[in-house]
Motif scaffolding. Structure first.
Motif, short mmCIF file in Angstrom:
data_model
loop_
_atom_site.label_atom_id
_atom_site.label_comp_id
_atom_site.label_asym_id
_atom_site.label_seq_id
_atom_site.Cartn_x
_atom_site.Cartn_y
_atom_site.Cartn_z
N ALA A 1 0.81 -1.22 0.00
CA ALA A 1 0.00 0.00 0.00
C ALA A 1 0.85 1.27 0.00
O ALA A 1 0.43 2.30 -0.53
CB ALA A 1 -0.92 0.00 1.22
N LYS A 2 2.05 1.20 0.58
CA LYS A 2 2.86 2.40 0.76
C LYS A 2 3.90 2.61 -0.34
O LYS A 2 4.49 3.69 -0.43
CB LYS A 2 3.58 2.35 2.12
CG LYS A 2 2.66 2.55 3.32
CD LYS A 2 3.45 2.54 4.61
CE LYS A 2 2.56 2.83 5.81
NZ LYS A 2 2.03 4.20 5.80
N CYS A 3 4.15 1.59 -1.16
CA CYS A 3 5.23 1.68 -2.13
C CYS A 3 4.74 1.49 -3.56
O CYS A 3 3.69 0.89 -3.80
CB CYS A 3 6.30 0.63 -1.83
SG CYS A 3 7.14 0.88 -0.26
N ILE A 4 5.52 2.01 -4.50
CA ILE A 4 5.19 1.88 -5.92
C ILE A 4 6.44 1.62 -6.73
O ILE A 4 7.57 1.83 -6.27
CB ILE A 4 4.51 3.16 -6.47
CG1 ILE A 4 5.44 4.37 -6.31
CG2 ILE A 4 3.16 3.38 -5.83
CD1 ILE A 4 4.95 5.63 -6.99
N ASN A 5 6.24 1.15 -7.95
CA ASN A 5 7.30 1.10 -8.95
C ASN A 5 7.45 2.52 -9.49
O ASN A 5 6.48 3.08 -10.03
CB ASN A 5 6.91 0.14 -10.07
CG ASN A 5 7.98 0.02 -11.13
OD1 ASN A 5 8.61 0.99 -11.53
ND2 ASN A 5 8.17 -1.20 -11.62
N PRO A 6 8.61 3.17 -9.33
CA PRO A 6 8.75 4.58 -9.74
C PRO A 6 8.54 4.82 -11.22
O PRO A 6 8.25 5.95 -11.63
CB PRO A 6 10.18 4.92 -9.31
CG PRO A 6 10.88 3.61 -9.23
CD PRO A 6 9.85 2.62 -8.79
#
Length: 250
Positions: free
Chosen positions: A117-122
């Motif tokens: 929920a807190k991270c993404i693929n930039p």
């Protein structure tokens, strides 16, 4: 003194023990599985729902009840509920191997959900599924431990993932709304405060200004949140609109 158990009495099943050492003695209470954690989180407050037997023991498995004089010596009271609450609050939870594995699985799943929920693929601005995060953490030899909150371990895991870049990953930005009193306001902040706030904004989405209030809705890096809280404390307001912005174009 041992409990006199009549022939054919049903033994305790699915029992979880909570032990607390006071002085040279160890005291135990017998609880239902998962109820101790609910009690410690404030979800469950009824002791009868937590305890299998409303009694303090020296040894649950052998049925040895703690004598009154031992309780007074160790706790300064023989009041059953007072002692039980202290044991539940401060004692060490004893888990069977099966319970331990179930608890580890539960914490691990909670941790992976938080990271997802807190991270993404930039590059794609999309979240990673928990299964991919789990695979990356396994390669990094990161594993969860008991007796530590899933959120705390998730934040530690995020730092390791971001620093290692075993997969392209970054913390998703937060969307916040900030309001600060300006020069013509009775409780005005110094211009340098506004400048410091602007420095922490990664993308300005919407700005509003008046003679008394400077307002901005913007994106920030999560690591800047505490600094913004300190800058806005007692002089302005900081409202979180979105904990994790997945697509900055929206």
């Amino acid at each position: 003194m041992p409990i006199n158990q009549p022939s054919g009495q049903i033994k305790l099943t699915n029992v979880s023990l909570v032990r607390l050492k006071k002085g040279k003695r160890r005291f135990e209470v017998a609880c239902y599985q998962n109820k101790v954690q609910d009690y410690r989180k404030g979800i469950e407050k009824d002791l009868d729902e937590v305890l299998q037997i409303h009694q303090v023991f020296l040894n649950v498995s052998k049925g040895f009840v703690a004598p009154k004089d031992e309780l007074i010596k160790a706790f300064g009271t023989s009041e059953n509920d007072v002692i039980i609450k202290e044991i539940l609050d401060r004692g060490e939870i004893q888990l069977s191997e099966k319970e331990r594995q179930l608890m580890i699985t539960k914490i691990n799943n909670e941790m992976l959900t938080i990271i997802s929920a807190k991270c993404i693929n930039p590059k794609s601005k999309k979240r990673y599924p928990p299964t991919m995060i789990h695979k990356a953490l396994t390669e990094l030899k990161f594993s969860v431990v008991l007796n530590r909150p899933a959120k705390t371990q998730a934040l530690e895991a995020i730092k390791i993932l971001v620093s290692s870049q075993i997969i392209p990953i970054t913390r998703a930005k937060m969307r916040v709304k900030i309001e600060l009193p300006t020069a013509d306001h009775d409780d005005a902040v110094d211009d340098s405060v506004v400048a410091q706030v602007k420095r922490l904004l990664t993308t300005s989405v919407h700005n509003e200004s008046s003679t008394t209030i400077w307002s901005c809705t913007a994106l920030i890096d999560p690591v800047s949140y505490r600094e913004l809280v300190a800058l806005c404390d007692k002089r302005g307001t900081l409202q979180v609109l979105d904990m994790a912005v997945i697509d900055e174009a929206k």
